[in-house]
Scaffold this motif. Structure first.
Motif, PDB file in Angstrom:
ATOM      1  N   GLU A 305      19.797  15.310  26.083  1.00 34.37           N
ATOM      2  CA  GLU A 305      19.223  15.655  27.618  1.00 34.37           C
ATOM      3  C   GLU A 305      20.144  15.104  28.463  1.00 34.37           C
ATOM      4  O   GLU A 305      20.241  15.917  29.638  1.00 34.37           O
ATOM      5  N   SER A 308      23.459  17.388  29.190  1.00 32.23           N
ATOM      6  CA  SER A 308      23.002  18.482  29.339  1.00 32.23           C
ATOM      7  C   SER A 308      22.765  18.477  30.867  1.00 32.23           C
ATOM      8  O   SER A 308      23.554  19.243  31.641  1.00 32.23           O
ATOM      9  N   LYS A 313      24.014  22.403  31.621  1.00 36.57           N
ATOM     10  CA  LYS A 313      24.141  23.427  30.891  1.00 36.57           C
ATOM     11  C   LYS A 313      23.320  22.526  29.521  1.00 36.57           C
ATOM     12  O   LYS A 313      23.783  21.512  29.623  1.00 36.57           O
ATOM     13  N   ASN A 314      23.136  23.768  29.076  1.00 36.67           N
ATOM     14  CA  ASN A 314      22.333  22.452  27.248  1.00 36.67           C
ATOM     15  C   ASN A 314      23.848  22.391  26.572  1.00 36.67           C
ATOM     16  O   ASN A 314      24.340  22.781  26.531  1.00 36.67           O
ATOM     17  N   LYS A 316      24.191  21.620  24.081  1.00 38.90           N
ATOM     18  CA  LYS A 316      24.535  22.172  22.768  1.00 38.90           C
ATOM     19  C   LYS A 316      25.327  23.609  22.476  1.00 38.90           C
ATOM     20  O   LYS A 316      25.444  23.953  21.959  1.00 38.90           O
ATOM     21  N   THR A 317      25.172  24.141  23.711  1.00 39.81           N
ATOM     22  CA  THR A 317      25.718  25.841  24.129  1.00 39.81           C
ATOM     23  C   THR A 317      27.142  25.695  24.326  1.00 39.81           C
ATOM     24  O   THR A 317      27.372  26.646  23.905  1.00 39.81           O
ATOM     25  N   CYS A 318      27.609  24.616  24.430  1.00 45.21           N
ATOM     26  CA  CYS A 318      29.201  24.496  24.631  1.00 45.21           C
ATOM     27  C   CYS A 318      30.386  24.213  23.304  1.00 45.21           C
ATOM     28  O   CYS A 318      30.668  24.384  24.219  1.00 45.21           O
TER      29      CYS A 318
END
Length: 428
Positions: A305, A308, A313-314, A316-318
């Protein structure tokens, strides 16, 4: 007078009789004598046996002669066949060598090529501009194929450098869309319209779904450069319950300004680890304090967290794609001056001012670059001094106007059209 022949006469006639040279009347007389005379008959038998043996020997010798002649012919034929086989094999292997070396070539890895990419939207073609780091290698061909996941894999082949196989090359591949992912050998070079750096490719390929895979996590940490940033370190993985944690134990103490920079680097490294280990929940750091800071050990922890929030941004999407990862790496200053490629234009004015465009994937501070230019032609070097240049910066490119100090002699338009412009860009 008796009609019977005496032994002396018969014995004189026997050689002719054995050879069949006597008349019929003489033959009858000799036969009658041999029927009654044991001595002459024995002589006749011996002479006939010798004649038979001579004939047999003659036949044997003739047979052996024929066999020898036959063997000579066979040997000569085999020798000719052997020479023919040697010639055929020589031609065959020469052709194979030529095909393998000069037509097919040797596949080169991305590490052996200095390259850059350019997307031609008009032709929907991905162009590779490059040269081989080994000056003795020349470009042969580019092939590509798409796998079942829709990823395009390119292969560049090289042969000994020559007029037909130049060291510098421009190769285009049109069977690809701007949004595709493209690999060159074992490296990702293009993803969703973005030129992917070697660091991004290495990190994305080191991605792992499990925090409990100690070998994969250690490999990823080495690729991130934890050892380069902080020296020797140990990893401790806590995977007994979620959130799973990866702790780095730094062996060398930190203090002052070095400590502040190190703490900021820890946060950046933690973001990369959290993005590329799917089920990792936090990254912790343990580092020693100096005597000025009362010794002891301090810790720093960054959760998913917090990461992020750090990147906006999140996290995990990176790590979902090479492009997303590269955007984060660029934001975190992991990528600075990578991804340059140079395109030299032919536009010039009456003062021999040439325009050069340096493309890059992100805004670059050109003040930190040293640019050198040289002009050469088939007739030799015409100008090799460093040029004055002016820059006009854009988000994805820098246009440089090259104004030559001087040329060694006056050039015709035709000679100018054959000039080769060499450009070097060095980060100072």
């Amino acid at each position: 007078m008796s009609d019977k022949l005496r032994c002396e006469i018969v014995q004189d006639l026997l050689p002719s009789y054995v050879d069949g040279l006597t008349s019929d009347e003489t033959n009858e007389a000799i036969k009658d004598h041999l029927a009654d005379c044991v001595s002459c008959r024995d002589m006749y038998e011996r002479m006939k046996a010798d004649e038979t043996s001579a004939e047999e020997n003659s036949e044997v010798m003739e047979k052996e002669k024929k066999e020898i002649n036959f063997l000579k012919k066979i040997k000569q034929k085999h020798r000719l066949n052997l020479v023919l086989v040697v010639v055929i094999l020589t031609v065959f292997f020469t052709a194979v060598y030529y095909h393998q070396t000069y037509q097919k070539g040797e596949e080169m890895s991305a590490d052996e090529i200095d390259y850059s990419l350019q997307w031609n939207s008009n032709d929907s073609q991905l162009n590779i501009l490059g040269n081989f780091k080994n000056a003795n290698r020349g470009y042969t061909r580019l092939i590509g194929e798409e796998d079942e996941d829709g990823i395009t894999h390119l292969k560049i082949y090289s042969s000994p450098v020559g007029s037909r196989h130049p060291n510098q090359f421009v190769a285009g591949y049109s069977k690809v869309n701007a949004a595709d992912q493209v690999w060159l050998g074992d490296r990702i070079i293009w993803d969703q319209g973005e030129n992917i750096s070697k660091m991004t490719s290495d990190l994305y390929q080191a991605k792992t779904p499990y925090a409990g895979d100690a070998v994969a996590v250690k490999t990823l940490a080495d690729t991130v450069g934890v050892g380069n940033h902080f020296g020797a370190y140990h990893i401790s993985l806590e995977t007994s319950e979620e959130p799973y944690d990866c702790q780095f134990i730094i062996q060398y103490p930190m203090k002052g300004e070095k400590k502040e920079k190190a703490l900021e680097q820890m946060k950046k490294d933690a973001c990369v680890m959290l993005a590329l280990v799917d089920n990792l929940g936090s990254v912790s750091w343990g580092y020693m304090m100096t005597a000025e800071d009362n010794n002891g050990v301090e810790t720093l922890q960054m959760t998913a967290e917090e990461a992020s929030a750090y990147v906006g941004k999140n996290i995990k999407t990176c790590g979902e794609s090479p492009k997303a990862l590269q955007e984060m790496l660029t934001q975190l200053d992991f990528i600075t001056d990578e991804g340059f490629y140079v395109v030299s234009g032919t536009e010039r004015d009456e003062n021999y001012n040439f325009k050069v465009v340096i493309y890059h994937s992100q805004q670059v501070d050109m003040d930190g670059l040293d640019c050198g230019f040289g002009f050469e032609s088939r007739i030799g070097t015409v100008c090799s001094s460093v040029m004055y240049w002016e820059q006009e910066e854009h988000p994805e490119q820098t246009v440089i106007t090259v104004s030559p100090d001087r040329f060694n002699r006056t050039l015709t338009d035709e000679e100018v059209s054959k000039l080769t412009l060499s450009v070097s860009v060095r980060d100072t």
